[in-house]
Scaffold this active site. Structure first.
Site, short mmCIF file in Angstrom:
data_model
loop_
_atom_site.label_atom_id
_atom_site.label_comp_id
_atom_site.label_asym_id
_atom_site.label_seq_id
_atom_site.Cartn_x
_atom_site.Cartn_y
_atom_site.Cartn_z
N CYS A 160 1.16 9.53 -48.19
CA CYS A 160 1.48 8.07 -48.88
C CYS A 160 0.42 7.24 -47.79
O CYS A 160 -0.34 7.81 -47.24
CB CYS A 160 2.85 7.65 -48.54
SG CYS A 160 3.57 7.60 -46.96
N CYS A 195 -0.94 6.33 -52.69
CA CYS A 195 -2.23 6.47 -52.07
C CYS A 195 -3.48 6.29 -52.61
O CYS A 195 -4.53 6.25 -52.41
CB CYS A 195 -2.23 7.19 -50.68
SG CYS A 195 -2.24 9.10 -51.40
N CYS A 227 -6.80 10.65 -51.51
CA CYS A 227 -6.77 12.03 -51.23
C CYS A 227 -7.88 12.66 -52.05
O CYS A 227 -8.11 12.46 -53.09
CB CYS A 227 -5.41 12.40 -51.79
SG CYS A 227 -5.11 14.16 -51.12
#
Length: 136
Positions: free
Chosen positions: A12, A86, A90
């Site tokens: 997150c 997020c 990533c």
């Protein structure tokens, strides 16, 4: 735990709430059959105190955990990457299983709201465990 245990990474933004809840729940519920990591794209300085309290209420002590910075190596080594708000922070690697869990951010929320978020995450973690079939 064996070296062949699947590894799950929860990501997150701040690694102070949702991903810590998920990691704590998975660690407890999988009973060592899975390896668990959590990290944040922009880690906070400390865990959300309401998150620590909500987890303590169900017998999971995460008070010693610290937010960690998401590193490419963490993603590379994981079998499953679960993101929670997020966005594109990533990295994507072929052959990895990715899930995006849309969950309310517990930052600044009261304990009652954090409990609700925790319980929603618990349902998702149960489903994740079932899908990975760590017993088989």
């Amino acid at each position: 735990m064996t070296s062949t245990a699947p590894e799950v990474l929860f990501v997150c933004v701040h690694n102070a709430g949702r991903s810590q809840i998920a990691a704590g729940l998975l660690q407890r519920m999988a009973e060592g059959r899975l390896r668990v990591l959590s990290a944040g794209s922009e880690p906070a300085d400390e865990l959300n105190p309401a998150v620590v309290e909500a987890m303590d209420e169900i017998g999971i002590d995460i008070a010693a955990e610290r937010p960690k910075k998401l590193e490419n190596e963490m993603v590379r080594e994981s079998d499953v990457v679960v993101t929670m708000g997020c966005g594109d922070a990533c990295p994507i690697y072929p052959g990895k299983r990715y899930e995006d869990w849309e969950l309310e951010d517990p930052a600044g929320k009261d304990l009652e709201t954090v409990r609700r978020i925790r319980d929603e995450i618990r349902v998702r973690v149960e489903s994740l465990i079932a899908s990975l079939n760590p017993d088989g």
